[in-house]
Design a protein around this motif. Structure first.
Motif, PDB file in Angstrom:
ATOM      1  N   HIS A 217     -28.701 -18.841 -57.930  1.00 59.61           N
ATOM      2  CA  HIS A 217     -27.750 -17.856 -57.391  1.00 59.61           C
ATOM      3  C   HIS A 217     -28.092 -16.409 -57.758  1.00 59.61           C
ATOM      4  CE1 HIS A 217     -25.309 -21.125 -55.954  1.00 59.61           C
ATOM      5  NE2 HIS A 217     -25.339 -21.656 -57.156  1.00 59.61           N
ATOM      6  N   ARG A 218     -29.370 -16.094 -57.864  1.00 59.11           N
ATOM      7  CA  ARG A 218     -29.817 -14.724 -58.173  1.00 59.11           C
ATOM      8  C   ARG A 218     -30.128 -13.992 -56.870  1.00 59.11           C
ATOM      9  NH1 ARG A 218     -33.169 -14.045 -62.844  1.00 59.11           N
ATOM     10  NH2 ARG A 218     -33.224 -11.925 -62.043  1.00 59.11           N
ATOM     11  N   ARG A 219     -29.207 -13.172 -56.415  1.00 56.62           N
ATOM     12  CA  ARG A 219     -29.375 -12.435 -55.152  1.00 56.62           C
ATOM     13  C   ARG A 219     -30.493 -11.408 -55.232  1.00 56.62           C
ATOM     14  NH1 ARG A 219     -23.064 -11.436 -54.062  1.00 56.62           N
ATOM     15  NH2 ARG A 219     -22.565 -13.570 -53.497  1.00 56.62           N
ATOM     16  N   ASP A 220     -30.718 -10.847 -56.416  1.00 56.20           N
ATOM     17  CA  ASP A 220     -31.742  -9.822 -56.558  1.00 56.20           C
ATOM     18  C   ASP A 220     -33.127 -10.348 -56.178  1.00 56.20           C
ATOM     19  OD1 ASP A 220     -31.384 -11.385 -59.000  1.00 56.20           O
ATOM     20  OD2 ASP A 220     -32.830 -10.036 -59.942  1.00 56.20           O
ATOM     21  N   ILE A 221     -33.372 -11.613 -56.445  1.00 57.52           N
ATOM     22  CA  ILE A 221     -34.671 -12.204 -56.112  1.00 57.52           C
ATOM     23  C   ILE A 221     -34.842 -12.279 -54.602  1.00 57.52           C
ATOM     24  CG2 ILE A 221     -36.074 -14.310 -56.270  1.00 57.52           C
ATOM     25  CD1 ILE A 221     -34.762 -14.757 -59.060  1.00 57.52           C
ATOM     26  N   GLY A 222     -33.828 -12.745 -53.906  1.00 60.11           N
ATOM     27  CA  GLY A 222     -33.898 -12.807 -52.444  1.00 60.11           C
ATOM     28  C   GLY A 222     -34.011 -11.423 -51.825  1.00 60.11           C
ATOM     29  N   LEU A 223     -33.299 -10.456 -52.384  1.00 60.16           N
ATOM     30  CA  LEU A 223     -33.368  -9.084 -51.883  1.00 60.16           C
ATOM     31  C   LEU A 223     -34.767  -8.515 -52.062  1.00 60.16           C
ATOM     32  CD1 LEU A 223     -31.929  -6.662 -50.666  1.00 60.16           C
ATOM     33  CD2 LEU A 223     -31.257  -5.997 -52.977  1.00 60.16           C
ATOM     34  N   MET A 224     -35.364  -8.748 -53.211  1.00 58.09           N
ATOM     35  CA  MET A 224     -36.723  -8.272 -53.449  1.00 58.09           C
ATOM     36  C   MET A 224     -37.699  -8.908 -52.452  1.00 58.09           C
ATOM     37  SD  MET A 224     -39.132  -8.505 -56.832  1.00 58.09           S
ATOM     38  CE  MET A 224     -38.290  -7.225 -57.732  1.00 58.09           C
ATOM     39  N   GLY A 225     -37.532 -10.205 -52.199  1.00 60.34           N
ATOM     40  CA  GLY A 225     -38.381 -10.881 -51.222  1.00 60.34           C
ATOM     41  C   GLY A 225     -38.195 -10.312 -49.826  1.00 60.34           C
ATOM     42  N   ALA A 226     -36.952 -10.036 -49.444  1.00 64.33           N
ATOM     43  CA  ALA A 226     -36.673  -9.465 -48.125  1.00 64.33           C
ATOM     44  C   ALA A 226     -37.277  -8.071 -47.988  1.00 64.33           C
ATOM     45  CB  ALA A 226     -35.161  -9.420 -47.884  1.00 64.33           C
ATOM     46  N   VAL A 227     -37.182  -7.267 -49.045  1.00 63.58           N
ATOM     47  CA  VAL A 227     -37.783  -5.932 -49.013  1.00 63.58           C
ATOM     48  C   VAL A 227     -39.300  -6.044 -48.902  1.00 63.58           C
ATOM     49  CG1 VAL A 227     -38.162  -3.807 -50.356  1.00 63.58           C
ATOM     50  CG2 VAL A 227     -35.871  -4.792 -50.199  1.00 63.58           C
ATOM     51  N   GLY A 228     -39.879  -6.971 -49.645  1.00 62.22           N
ATOM     52  CA  GLY A 228     -41.329  -7.190 -49.553  1.00 62.22           C
ATOM     53  C   GLY A 228     -41.759  -7.550 -48.134  1.00 62.22           C
TER      54      GLY A 228
END
Length: 121
Positions: free
Chosen positions: A69-80
């Motif tokens: 449930h770490r949203r920051d990881i998904g956000l970083m992937g989406a930005v990448g």
């Protein structure tokens, strides 16, 4: 069909990111040294890479999120992925294209690495 271990997709994605970085750096070196690079540096390879990265990242990061449930990881992937997509708008075989591509791939690789770390008990 049995589901692959969650870490396998992240490991494959990190490996593909490494290959992409190698492609970017090798292309720049070849352009600098020889000014002729051949078909493997064609701009279409970036489209193919992005089309491979998008579903792989989506599945791996989603599966990780379901557990940690770490949203920051998904956000970083989406930005990448977004930065990788933006590299398609930059002139091919230019320094800017290499830097934008490498930034996007690096962000995505770090997201997968953080996903792996978050999945460890």
């Amino acid at each position: 069909m049995p589901e692959a271990p969650p870490t396998l997709l992240d490991r494959v994605a990190i490996g593909l990111s490494g290959l992409c970085l190698l492609h970017c750096m090798a292309g720049f070196v070849l352009l600098t040294l020889f000014a002729l690079t051949g078909g493997w540096l064609d701009h279409r390879i970036h489209i193919v890479g992005l089309l491979l990265a998008m579903p792989l990242a989506a599945v791996a990061l989603w599966r990780g999120w379901r557990r940690h449930h770490r949203r920051d990881i998904g956000l970083m992937g989406a930005v990448g992925l977004a930065v990788m997509a933006a590299s398609l708008l930059v002139e091919h075989a230019e320094l800017a294209e290499m830097l934008v591509s490498m930034a996007g791939v690096s962000l995505l690789a770090v997201a997968h690495w953080r996903n792996l770390k978050a999945l460890r008990p």
